[in-house]
Design a protein around this motif. Structure first.
Motif, PDB file in Angstrom:
ATOM      1  N   GLU A   1       0.829  -1.204   0.000  1.00 30.69           N
ATOM      2  CA  GLU A   1       0.000   0.000   0.000  1.00 30.69           C
ATOM      3  C   GLU A   1       0.865   1.257   0.000  1.00 30.69           C
ATOM      4  N   PRO A   2       0.490   2.232  -0.813  1.00 27.05           N
ATOM      5  CA  PRO A   2       1.185   3.513  -0.750  1.00 27.05           C
ATOM      6  C   PRO A   2       0.792   4.262   0.528  1.00 27.05           C
ATOM      7  N   ILE A   3       1.554   5.241   0.877  1.00 30.00           N
ATOM      8  CA  ILE A   3       1.241   6.118   2.014  1.00 30.00           C
ATOM      9  C   ILE A   3       0.640   7.392   1.445  1.00 30.00           C
ATOM     10  N   VAL A   4      -0.614   7.672   1.842  1.00 29.12           N
ATOM     11  CA  VAL A   4      -1.313   8.856   1.355  1.00 29.12           C
ATOM     12  C   VAL A   4      -1.643   9.741   2.555  1.00 29.12           C
ATOM     13  N   LYS A   5      -1.268  11.015   2.471  1.00 25.64           N
ATOM     14  CA  LYS A   5      -1.534  11.995   3.521  1.00 25.64           C
ATOM     15  C   LYS A   5      -2.090  13.263   2.900  1.00 25.64           C
TER      16      LYS A   5
ATOM     17  N   ASN B   1      -1.784  24.666   7.804  1.00 24.47           N
ATOM     18  CA  ASN B   1      -0.775  24.925   8.834  1.00 24.47           C
ATOM     19  C   ASN B   1       0.303  23.836   8.862  1.00 24.47           C
ATOM     20  N   THR B   2       0.353  22.990   7.797  1.00 31.23           N
ATOM     21  CA  THR B   2       1.342  21.925   7.550  1.00 31.23           C
ATOM     22  C   THR B   2       1.159  20.693   8.426  1.00 31.23           C
TER      23      THR B   2
ATOM     24  N   THR C   1      -6.429  25.600   2.159  1.00 31.27           N
ATOM     25  CA  THR C   1      -6.081  24.653   1.088  1.00 31.27           C
ATOM     26  C   THR C   1      -5.248  23.520   1.674  1.00 31.27           C
ATOM     27  N   ALA C   2      -5.719  22.284   1.477  1.00 27.17           N
ATOM     28  CA  ALA C   2      -4.978  21.109   1.938  1.00 27.17           C
ATOM     29  C   ALA C   2      -4.220  20.503   0.764  1.00 27.17           C
ATOM     30  N   THR C   3      -3.015  20.002   1.023  1.00 26.61           N
ATOM     31  CA  THR C   3      -2.168  19.407  -0.016  1.00 26.61           C
ATOM     32  C   THR C   3      -2.095  17.897   0.186  1.00 26.61           C
TER      33      THR C   3
ATOM     34  N   ASN D   1       5.805  12.122  -3.900  1.00 26.33           N
ATOM     35  CA  ASN D   1       5.109  13.250  -4.527  1.00 26.33           C
ATOM     36  C   ASN D   1       4.399  14.031  -3.429  1.00 26.33           C
ATOM     37  N   ASN D   2       4.960  15.192  -3.043  1.00 20.81           N
ATOM     38  CA  ASN D   2       4.402  15.980  -1.956  1.00 20.81           C
ATOM     39  C   ASN D   2       3.451  17.062  -2.437  1.00 20.81           C
TER      40      ASN D   2
END
Length: 585
Positions: free
Chosen positions: A395-399, A404-405, A433-435, A452-453
């Motif tokens: 599984e990839p790690i998705v965040k 506010n980081t 805005t969330a990244t 990929n951030n």
């Protein structure tokens, strides 16, 4: 004294064969006469007769020595009435001519001129192979000349030439029923006989017999080239055919033809190390194939990739191998063909390998809803992977990161094909805005993506819009009154707003612009009455706010009046009292 010539004309056949005596008698003008001595003349007008005896006309022989024999006859008559008793003699000169050239000359024969006959023989050697013609020319001493008829003979001392056509010497043949083909060049003669001895069994060709099992045909008549064939059935193994051919001069030759029957194809293919397993996925641009097989007479191998056949190393062995370099990123399907020296081809099963040196990448990352309010948010990540396919067991790690980081790790819901879906909880008050960040995706060739951030963004909006009622309470005769309002929201450019009368939705505008005065109109006729009116607005994130309530009285009915006279009728002079009653709903 004068020399005088007298020519005697009209000599006839009757004058032949006798001694013709003659004198000359001369008489002068005075009548004196004298006679010469007697002379004897033999008249011969007949040429010699020649009869050829050997060699026989049209003789064919392998001998280079020929005995030429003929008989010559001359003056075959009976001598009668001779004036002289002398018996004349004769002489003959005969030439033997071969192929137009005099071979023997000045053959002088002498004998009695009466009924003369002679038998002549000459033995001539060292003739080369070829076709010859000959005759004899004889002349007697009366210069009568005769040439015999022309006879022919052929000398052929050369053995036939046998040339195999199929099989050729040491050939390997992949069938047990074969047609043996060969040619015979008789080199100046005709084919008399052919014999083949194969595995102790004889096959023969004899044109004078109708029973033969070898067929020979001269394709062009007179070419001396014959094509022969016979059919036989043989077991696998080494064979030798002894082929003997005779021409009509009994010149003969034997050819030993060796060949091998091998009707068994290469088999039992086995892919061995370092060949990768079937359907392997490798992060490289090459693949190695190493295969063994069973075969008694191996020759060569080809790697068949469906488009091109490539020669492999290991000729004449049962182990072939090749390293296929500089290959494209793709699924490669291949098989190995092996042939033996008899031309039998065997083929392995198909093998597969995927070459993939490209790391997976994120094609898209999105949230639903977007903007998202406080609570659950679903994020979908789509990867680009065209090679070996994603390894969905890793599984990839998705965040996602708040403005506010602060990072929030999502929980995986599904990972199918190239699509990953997960969820997380949005905290109230984290607007902005969330990244979306993605890392750790791996394909089946063990290529791991680069982190990929900034895979995607979405908006978090946890604060409801503020709805402001522009109207205050009012009365109206309009049964579909209009209400003015606006809303303000820091993150939502539009909102869906609905007008309520007594909690009944009577008009909606789904795209009300932020901070813009807007009118909603009741879309259904209302009856007279008092109504509680407000507006609800839902921003793009789903946050809802309600305006303040106002009272709207709808009164579209006119009041009624009743007049009553309290005095009797008719009335007398004086004051009259009227009563006026009003009715207003």
């Amino acid at each position: 004294s004068t020399l005088t010539t007298i020519i005697v004309n009209n000599l006839t056949d009757e004058m032949q064969g006798i001694n013709n005596a003659w004198i000359i008698n001369c008489t002068d003008e005075a009548g004196n006469s004298a006679a010469s001595d007697e002379w004897v003349t033999h008249i011969d007008l007949t040429p010699p007769e020649i009869e050829l005896h050997s060699p026989d006309n049209n003789l064919s022989t392998s001998s280079s020595t020929i005995n030429f024999n003929w008989t010559v006859n001359d003056n075959w008559w009976n001598i009668t009435g001779n004036i002289s008793g002398d018996i004349p003699t004769t002489s003959l000169t005969c030439n033997l001519t071969i192929n137009g050239v005099v071979n023997k000359t000045n053959v002088t024969l002498e004998g009695n001129a009466i009924n003369y006959s002679a038998n002549v023989s000459y033995l001539i050697s060292d003739f080369n192979d070829g076709d010859y013609y000959w005759n004899v020319t004889c002349m007697d001493n009366a210069t009568n000349t005769q040439t015999s008829g022309t006879h022919f003979f052929t000398i052929d001392s050369t053995n036939p030439i046998i040339a195999p056509i199929y099989p050729v010497e040491d050939q390997f043949i992949n069938m047990q029923d074969i047609n043996i083909n060969f040619s015979v060049n008789t080199t100046g003669s005709i084919l008399k006989r052919v014999l083949i001895v194969l595995n102790g069994t004889e096959s023969s060709y004899r044109p004078e017999s109708s029973l033969y099992d070898i067929t020979c045909n001269e394709t062009i008549i007179g070419s001396e080239l014959y094509y022969c064939n016979t059919t036989t059935s043989l077991l696998d193994g080494i064979h030798q055919a002894n082929i003997t051919a005779w021409d009509d001069m009994d010149n003969n030759i034997t050819y030993l033809l060796n060949f091998t029957i091998d009707a068994i194809t290469p088999a039992s293919f086995n892919f061995v190390s370092p060949t990768e397993g079937d359907y392997a996925n490798k992060s490289q641009d090459w693949y190695y194939v190493n295969v063994t097989f069973t075969e008694t007479n191996p020759d060569s191998c080809l790697l068949d990739n469906g488009t091109t056949n490539t020669s492999m190393s290991g000729d004449s062995t049962t182990n072939c191998f090749i390293n296929m370099t500089s290959q494209s990123e793709a699924l490669h399907t291949y098989m190995v063909w092996a042939n033996d020296t008899a031309g039998n081809w065997g083929v392995s099963s198909a093998r597969h390998i995927t070459l993939d040196t490209t790391k997976p990448t994120v094609s898209s990352a999105s949230a639903a809803p977007d903007p998202a309010k406080a609570g659950n948010v679903i994020i979908t990540v789509v990867f680009t992977e065209s090679g070996s396919g994603l390894n969905t067991s890793v599984e990839p790690i998705v965040k996602f990161a708040y403005s506010n980081t602060t990072n929030v790790t999502l929980t995986n819901d599904s990972y199918i094909g190239t699509t990953w879906v997960g969820h997380a909880t949005v905290t109230p008050g984290s607007d902005g805005t969330a990244t979306i960040k993605v890392s750790g995706a791996t394909d089946n060739a063990i290529n791991t993506m680069l982190d990929n951030n900034s895979a995607g963004t979405f908006t978090i909006d946890t604060i409801a819009p503020t709805v402001n009622m522009i109207n205050s309470s009012f009365n109206t005769t309009d049964t579909t009154p209009s209400i003015a309002f606006n809303y303000t929201d820091a993150l939502s450019s539009t909102a869906s707003c609905t007008l309520y009368l007594n909690d009944t939705a009577l008009d909606t505008n789904p795209t009300v612009a932020n901070d813009t005065n807007t009118v909603l109109t009741v879309n259904d006729t209302q009856s007279d009455g008092t109504y509680t009116v407000y507006v609800n607005c839902t921003d793009l994130a789903g946050n809802i706010d309600k305006s303040s309530e106002i009272t709207v009285i709808i009164d579209f009915s006119a009041p009624t009046a009743t007049v009553t006279l309290s005095d009797p009728t008719p009335t007398k002079a004086g004051n009259v009292t009227f009563t006026l009653d009003f009715n207003e709903a």
